[in-house]
Scaffold this motif. Structure first.
Motif, PDB file in Angstrom:
ATOM      1  N   GLN A   2      10.638   1.355   2.388  1.00  0.00           N
ATOM      2  CA  GLN A   2      11.743   1.965   1.655  1.00  0.00           C
ATOM      3  C   GLN A   2      12.606   2.813   2.596  1.00  0.00           C
ATOM      4  OE1 GLN A   2      12.341   1.241  -1.500  1.00  0.00           O
ATOM      5  NE2 GLN A   2      14.211   2.498  -1.547  1.00  0.00           N
ATOM      6  N   ASP A   3      13.881   2.435   2.682  1.00  0.00           N
ATOM      7  CA  ASP A   3      14.870   3.141   3.509  1.00  0.00           C
ATOM      8  C   ASP A   3      14.486   3.172   4.979  1.00  0.00           C
ATOM      9  OD1 ASP A   3      16.286   3.710   1.169  1.00  0.00           O
ATOM     10  OD2 ASP A   3      15.199   5.599   0.869  1.00  0.00           O
ATOM     11  N   GLY A   4      13.523   2.341   5.384  1.00  0.00           N
ATOM     12  CA  GLY A   4      13.102   2.296   6.780  1.00  0.00           C
ATOM     13  C   GLY A   4      12.381   3.539   7.234  1.00  0.00           C
ATOM     14  N   ASP A   5      11.951   4.396   6.315  1.00  0.00           N
ATOM     15  CA  ASP A   5      11.302   5.674   6.638  1.00  0.00           C
ATOM     16  C   ASP A   5       9.810   5.437   6.903  1.00  0.00           C
ATOM     17  OD1 ASP A   5      10.266   8.215   6.797  1.00  0.00           O
ATOM     18  OD2 ASP A   5      11.394   8.996   5.079  1.00  0.00           O
ATOM     19  N   THR A   6       9.440   5.206   8.172  1.00  0.00           N
ATOM     20  CA  THR A   6       8.042   4.907   8.510  1.00  0.00           C
ATOM     21  C   THR A   6       7.144   6.121   8.321  1.00  0.00           C
ATOM     22  OG1 THR A   6       8.501   5.394  10.842  1.00  0.00           O
ATOM     23  CG2 THR A   6       8.644   3.090  10.138  1.00  0.00           C
ATOM     24  N   GLY A   7       7.705   7.322   8.504  1.00  0.00           N
ATOM     25  CA  GLY A   7       6.888   8.530   8.313  1.00  0.00           C
ATOM     26  C   GLY A   7       6.390   8.620   6.881  1.00  0.00           C
ATOM     27  N   ARG A   8       7.305   8.455   5.947  1.00  0.00           N
ATOM     28  CA  ARG A   8       6.899   8.495   4.536  1.00  0.00           C
ATOM     29  C   ARG A   8       6.021   7.287   4.198  1.00  0.00           C
ATOM     30  NH1 ARG A   8      11.605   8.774   0.087  1.00  0.00           N
ATOM     31  NH2 ARG A   8      11.833   6.594   0.776  1.00  0.00           N
ATOM     32  N   TYR A   9       6.298   6.160   4.851  1.00  0.00           N
ATOM     33  CA  TYR A   9       5.538   4.926   4.614  1.00  0.00           C
ATOM     34  C   TYR A   9       4.067   5.124   4.971  1.00  0.00           C
ATOM     35  CZ  TYR A   9       4.517  -0.132   4.907  1.00  0.00           C
ATOM     36  OH  TYR A   9       4.002  -1.398   4.744  1.00  0.00           O
ATOM     37  N   TRP A  10       3.822   5.689   6.189  1.00  0.00           N
ATOM     38  CA  TRP A  10       2.425   5.867   6.607  1.00  0.00           C
ATOM     39  C   TRP A  10       1.760   7.018   5.845  1.00  0.00           C
ATOM     40  CZ3 TRP A  10       1.408   1.530   8.259  1.00  0.00           C
ATOM     41  CH2 TRP A  10       2.170   0.837   9.193  1.00  0.00           C
ATOM     42  N   ASP A  11       2.560   8.004   5.420  1.00  0.00           N
ATOM     43  CA  ASP A  11       1.994   9.063   4.572  1.00  0.00           C
ATOM     44  C   ASP A  11       1.504   8.489   3.243  1.00  0.00           C
ATOM     45  OD1 ASP A  11       2.351  11.085   6.369  1.00  0.00           O
ATOM     46  OD2 ASP A  11       4.266  11.786   5.513  1.00  0.00           O
ATOM     47  N   ASP A  12       2.231   7.500   2.750  1.00  0.00           N
ATOM     48  CA  ASP A  12       1.817   6.851   1.498  1.00  0.00           C
ATOM     49  C   ASP A  12       0.466   6.163   1.676  1.00  0.00           C
ATOM     50  OD1 ASP A  12       2.386   5.846  -1.276  1.00  0.00           O
ATOM     51  OD2 ASP A  12       2.347   3.910  -0.244  1.00  0.00           O
ATOM     52  N   VAL A  13       0.273   5.539   2.859  1.00  0.00           N
ATOM     53  CA  VAL A  13      -1.025   4.911   3.140  1.00  0.00           C
ATOM     54  C   VAL A  13      -2.107   5.983   3.187  1.00  0.00           C
ATOM     55  CG1 VAL A  13      -2.376   3.593   4.814  1.00  0.00           C
ATOM     56  CG2 VAL A  13       0.013   2.976   4.375  1.00  0.00           C
ATOM     57  N   ARG A  14      -1.837   7.112   3.912  1.00  0.00           N
ATOM     58  CA  ARG A  14      -2.836   8.174   4.016  1.00  0.00           C
ATOM     59  C   ARG A  14      -3.224   8.714   2.633  1.00  0.00           C
ATOM     60  NH1 ARG A  14       0.665   9.538   8.283  1.00  0.00           N
ATOM     61  NH2 ARG A  14      -0.308   9.174  10.332  1.00  0.00           N
ATOM     62  N   ASP A  15      -2.244   8.865   1.767  1.00  0.00           N
ATOM     63  CA  ASP A  15      -2.527   9.372   0.416  1.00  0.00           C
ATOM     64  C   ASP A  15      -3.424   8.432  -0.374  1.00  0.00           C
ATOM     65  OD1 ASP A  15      -1.011  11.597   0.882  1.00  0.00           O
ATOM     66  OD2 ASP A  15       0.796  10.819  -0.102  1.00  0.00           O
ATOM     67  N   LYS A  16      -3.431   7.168  -0.014  1.00  0.00           N
ATOM     68  CA  LYS A  16      -4.218   6.181  -0.763  1.00  0.00           C
ATOM     69  C   LYS A  16      -5.669   6.114  -0.279  1.00  0.00           C
ATOM     70  CE  LYS A  16      -0.803   4.337  -3.271  1.00  0.00           C
ATOM     71  NZ  LYS A  16       0.297   5.215  -2.850  1.00  0.00           N
ATOM     72  N   LEU A  17      -5.957   6.713   0.861  1.00  0.00           N
ATOM     73  CA  LEU A  17      -7.312   6.612   1.423  1.00  0.00           C
ATOM     74  C   LEU A  17      -8.278   7.512   0.658  1.00  0.00           C
ATOM     75  CD1 LEU A  17      -6.455   6.659   5.243  1.00  0.00           C
ATOM     76  CD2 LEU A  17      -6.815   4.675   3.756  1.00  0.00           C
ATOM     77  N   THR A  18      -9.408   6.954   0.266  1.00  0.00           N
ATOM     78  CA  THR A  18     -10.481   7.681  -0.427  1.00  0.00           C
ATOM     79  C   THR A  18     -11.802   7.382   0.276  1.00  0.00           C
ATOM     80  OG1 THR A  18     -11.148   5.902  -1.935  1.00  0.00           O
ATOM     81  CG2 THR A  18      -9.240   7.236  -2.595  1.00  0.00           C
ATOM     82  N   PRO A  19     -12.853   8.138  -0.016  1.00  0.00           N
ATOM     83  CA  PRO A  19     -14.156   7.837   0.610  1.00  0.00           C
ATOM     84  C   PRO A  19     -14.647   6.423   0.311  1.00  0.00           C
ATOM     85  CG  PRO A  19     -14.195  10.009  -0.393  1.00  0.00           C
ATOM     86  CD  PRO A  19     -12.919   9.373  -0.831  1.00  0.00           C
ATOM     87  N   GLU A  20     -14.130   5.816  -0.765  1.00  0.00           N
ATOM     88  CA  GLU A  20     -14.570   4.468  -1.145  1.00  0.00           C
ATOM     89  C   GLU A  20     -13.538   3.422  -0.745  1.00  0.00           C
ATOM     90  OE1 GLU A  20     -17.641   3.894  -2.508  1.00  0.00           O
ATOM     91  OE2 GLU A  20     -17.873   6.010  -2.007  1.00  0.00           O
ATOM     92  N   THR A  21     -12.839   3.665   0.376  1.00  0.00           N
ATOM     93  CA  THR A  21     -11.790   2.751   0.827  1.00  0.00           C
ATOM     94  C   THR A  21     -12.249   1.959   2.046  1.00  0.00           C
ATOM     95  OG1 THR A  21     -10.022   4.206   0.027  1.00  0.00           O
ATOM     96  CG2 THR A  21      -9.425   2.574   1.685  1.00  0.00           C
ATOM     97  N   ILE A  22     -11.962   0.667   2.033  1.00  0.00           N
ATOM     98  CA  ILE A  22     -12.119  -0.180   3.218  1.00  0.00           C
ATOM     99  C   ILE A  22     -10.711  -0.456   3.733  1.00  0.00           C
ATOM    100  CG2 ILE A  22     -12.823  -2.434   4.076  1.00  0.00           C
ATOM    101  CD1 ILE A  22     -15.042  -2.414   2.006  1.00  0.00           C
ATOM    102  N   LEU A  23     -10.420   0.003   4.934  1.00  0.00           N
ATOM    103  CA  LEU A  23      -9.096  -0.169   5.537  1.00  0.00           C
ATOM    104  C   LEU A  23      -9.180  -1.253   6.607  1.00  0.00           C
ATOM    105  CD1 LEU A  23      -6.136   0.779   5.929  1.00  0.00           C
ATOM    106  CD2 LEU A  23      -7.004   2.422   7.613  1.00  0.00           C
ATOM    107  N   VAL A  24      -8.325  -2.253   6.503  1.00  0.00           N
ATOM    108  CA  VAL A  24      -8.304  -3.357   7.467  1.00  0.00           C
ATOM    109  C   VAL A  24      -6.898  -3.446   8.051  1.00  0.00           C
ATOM    110  CG1 VAL A  24      -8.640  -5.818   7.843  1.00  0.00           C
ATOM    111  CG2 VAL A  24     -10.039  -4.611   6.150  1.00  0.00           C
ATOM    112  N   VAL A  25      -6.803  -3.288   9.372  1.00  0.00           N
ATOM    113  CA  VAL A  25      -5.530  -3.504  10.067  1.00  0.00           C
ATOM    114  C   VAL A  25      -5.561  -4.927  10.609  1.00  0.00           C
ATOM    115  CG1 VAL A  25      -4.029  -2.765  11.948  1.00  0.00           C
ATOM    116  CG2 VAL A  25      -5.323  -1.065  10.639  1.00  0.00           C
ATOM    117  N   LYS A  26      -4.637  -5.732  10.147  1.00  0.00           N
ATOM    118  CA  LYS A  26      -4.630  -7.157  10.486  1.00  0.00           C
ATOM    119  C   LYS A  26      -4.525  -7.369  11.989  1.00  0.00           C
ATOM    120  CE  LYS A  26      -4.087 -11.636  10.028  1.00  0.00           C
ATOM    121  NZ  LYS A  26      -5.281 -12.474   9.901  1.00  0.00           N
TER     122      LYS A  26
END
Length: 724
Positions: free
Chosen positions: A517-541
């Motif tokens: 959204q609007d090319g704002d990578t800072g807000r984009y990656w913050d959105d990912v951080r907000d989604k992380l929980t202790p029960e999260t599996i994160l996979v970077v392709k």
């Protein structure tokens, strides 16, 4: 004075024939039977009676003294005054020779009352003397039945007629019965069957339900039904049952899931489900032979004989109910053709045995069994469902095809089936084996306080840990903004959450975020951080392995047939990589592997689909399996987040495991800054939601993320008074 009944007519010949035969059987067991005339006394009998000659033949007191002497000698308890009163009148009324009359009656008393009978059955045109004698026996305490068809013309002269119950009917022609050929053992069994029928009379109580509540009502246990109805529960007491038909459908997906959930509900209940999907075939030769020979001398005898064939070992009450129900239903169907009645009876008894497995096992029910019939239905099958309801079974007939409504209505004997018709119609097909994945629209929440109200309101469900062994995924159709609102909600507070028996519907998120959204990578990656929980599996392709080595999947072909996985065989095989997990987790995973194959979400078919799902589904990492083991379907939902910032598309393994996790109940997000194709390579678009942002970024560098070890919660008051 004991009961004295005089039959001068009857209404139903078959029923009356049964009454006469039962009376005869009782007389042979411990009574007396006379046809037409009582034999006159012999000289030896008169000689014995002379020892008890009365001082006066027209004085009741004198006659009583003589009777008392004989009763004392014979040791017979009796109301001698009542007998003497009748005898005095008889001596007076039956001819001029009072002495002769006296000895006739006294000889009969000595001979027949001396046998100590409990019953006396006389059939024929009785003389005045015989009528008085029958009255004397009644006065002596013997149950007397006279069947005269109105031919006892001297009855009008009889005194004490007020002590006799007269029964008549529209017919009075004498029935011709050869009593010498009566099978007494059979008649005794029939008498026992009728007595058992009287014992269970009124035991089955039909309850009313609604189209919306029928499935819930049927799952209620018997004890609760009885108490809710104001009764007192006992093991052998009332059996409140439901008998309903649900025809047609409304929403296709909702209808399918409703049926699947209803059937799944029986997994944890004491109720037995008798499921009938295919038409019930006619009795085969072996089944007919097992029923034995059935007399067809009359329709009533034939029905009795068929009812006697019914035996549900271990369930005396339902045996009696089934026998009575067969007789009552066949009589109520009002068909005069004996062959038609016979064929119906054969079907009902045979089908009863098939459904209850009565010929193979002892029938022991902990609660009211449920008969579920699905699909197109014949008139015989409608009658059978009514029969099963009368036997004390819950009955529900389901068909989405409204053309079955006419048969159900026309053959609904006594209006026993509650028939509900829904607006739409389609061919019945097969009963759905798997629930379908539905998309449920949500209402956006404007403030966190609204969320708190929903989380902690009085209407929320409370569940024990790991209460449900299996889940059904329900994908939420949301806006992009709603994902953030719903992301950390427990399953039980999300729209679309429901439970039925051992199955819980888990509303989850399966979405692809294309672009930034609007090319704002800072807000984009913050959105990912907000989604992380202790029960999260994160996979970077990462780039795909371009190795051309093909995996041999043929080893998995032995574990499925016709698209159905043999879970038990797979569970016990060396290919089971999850053997270290608890059985409930293994069973759930195999169930989800089957659902992955059946869902239609993957762009694969046949052996390629089955073998690929089994291979890649059986090779989840230990991180996955540990999270799955901790997943309580009503509470915190585990997360799978993919970040794909490269050009390589997803592999088949990745796609299968993503779909599997979604069907288990994971929230799945695929972040794709470039908006390139990845998930779509093997996953159909209708399986997930896609949210497209207004800019696409390429060769984006992915920062390092840390999975939080524990979520901190300030609780309700912290949320209420803390910063917003």
């Amino acid at each position: 004075m004991q009961e004295f009944t005089r039959y001068v007519g009857y209404d139903n010949p078959d029923s009356f024939r049964g009454i006469l035969i039962e009376l005869f059987a009782a007389s042979q067991k411990n009574g007396l039977f006379f046809k037409e005339k009582l034999p006159m006394a012999s000289m030896d009998e008169i000689t014995k009676a002379s020892a008890y000659t009365a001082a006066s033949f027209n004085n009741a007191d004198d006659i009583k003294k003589s009777i008392d002497m004989w009763l004392h000698d014979a040791n017979i308890p009796c109301d001698s005054a009542a007998v003497a009163e009748v005898m005095a009148a008889a001596v007076e009324e039956c001819g001029a020779n009072k002495k002769n009359n006296y000895f006739v009656f006294f000889c009969w008393l000595m001979k027949y009352l001396g046998a100590r009978p409990q019953t006396l059955f006389y059939i024929g045109s009785a003389s005045l003397k015989e009528l008085y004698f029958l009255l004397m026996m009644s006065a002596a305490g013997v149950k007397v039945t006279l069947v005269s068809y109105g031919l006892d013309t001297e009855y009008v002269k009889l005194k004490f007629k007020d002590k006799i119950t007269v029964k008549s009917g529209q017919h009075n022609s004498p029935l011709q019965i050869d009593f010498s050929k009566i099978d007494l053992s059979r008649e005794a069994a029939l008498a026992q069957m009728r007595a058992e029928g009287e014992r269970v009379e009124g035991l089955v109580k039909k309850l009313s339900t609604t189209a919306a509540g029928v499935f819930e009502d049927i799952l209620v246990e018997r004890r609760t039904r009885v108490i809710k109805g104001g009764g007192v529960y006992t093991e052998d007491g009332d059996i409140p049952v439901y008998c309903a038909a649900l025809l047609g459908y409304d929403n296709d997906d909702v209808y399918t899931n409703m049926l699947v959930k209803f059937k799944e509900s029986f997994a944890g209940l004491k109720k037995q489900l008798i499921f009938i999907e295919k038409p019930l075939s006619n009795p085969n030769a072996d089944e007919v032979k097992a029923l034995g020979s059935v007399t067809r001398a009359s329709t009533a005898e034939m029905i009795d004989a068929m009812a006697m064939q019914i035996n549900l070992p271990g369930d005396k009450t339902r045996t009696a109910l089934a026998r009575k129900a067969l007789k009552d239903l066949l009589s109520e169907m009002s068909t005069a053709n004996q062959t038609v009645v016979f064929n119906y009876a054969m079907k009902f008894v045979t089908w009863l045995y098939r459904c209850t497995q009565a010929r193979k096992y002892s029938v022991v029910y902990e609660d009211i069994p449920v008969v579920l019939y699905y699909g197109d239905i014949s008139q015989s099958e409608v009658y059978f469902l009514i029969f099963m309801s009368m036997c004390g079974f819950d009955v529900i007939y389901i068909s989405p095809d409204l053309s079955n409504q006419q048969t159900a209505v026309d053959k609904n004997v006594g209006g026993r089936i509650q028939i509900f018709a829904l607006p739409q119609s389609k061919e019945s097909g097969e009963f759905p084996k798997k629930a379908v994945k539905m998309k449920v629209s949500t209402v956006a929440y404007n403030a966190e306080r609204d969320l708190d109200t929903m989380l902690y309101g009085g209407d929320t469900g409370i569940y024990r840990s790991f209460q449900f062994p299996n889940s059904q995924s329900v994908t939420l159709k949301t806006t992009f903004e709603e994902i953030a609102i719903l992301w950390k909600q427990e399953a039980r507070f999300r729209p679309g959450f429901s439970t039925a028996g051992n199955l819980v519907s888990v509303p989850n998120i399966f979405a692809k975020i294309s672009g930034v959204q609007d090319g704002d990578t800072g807000r984009y990656w913050d959105d990912v951080r907000d989604k992380l929980t202790p029960e999260t599996i994160l996979v970077v392709k990462k780039p795909n392995n371009n190795s051309n080595t093909a995996t041999d999947l043929s080893a998995y072909r032995q574990f499925y047939r016709n698209g159905e996985i043999d879970a038990e065989r797979l569970k016990n095989s060396t290919l089971n990589k999850y053997s270290y997990l608890p059985d409930r987790i293994q069973d759930m995973l195999f169930y989800k592997l089957q659902e992955t194959c059946s869902s239609g979400f993957l762009r694969l078919e046949g052996d390629e689909l089955m073998c690929s799902v089994l291979h890649f589904g059986m090779n989840l990492s230990k991180e996955f399996s540990q999270i799955i083991q901790r997943f309580d379907f009503t509470k915190k939902i585990p997360k799978l987040i993919y970040i794909d910032a490269i050009e390589d598309t997803f592999t088949l393994e990745e796609c299968i495991q993503i779909v599997l996790c979604n069907l288990i109940g994971f929230d799945v997000l695929v972040y794709t800054p470039s908006g390139y194709k990845n998930l779509e390579t093997y996953v159909k678009n209708d399986a997930f939601e896609e949210h497209i942002m207004n800019q696409f970024l390429y060769a984006t560098e992915v920062p390092k993320f840390k999975i939080p070890s524990e979520e901190k919660s300030s609780g309700f008051f912290g949320k209420l008074f803390g910063k917003h």
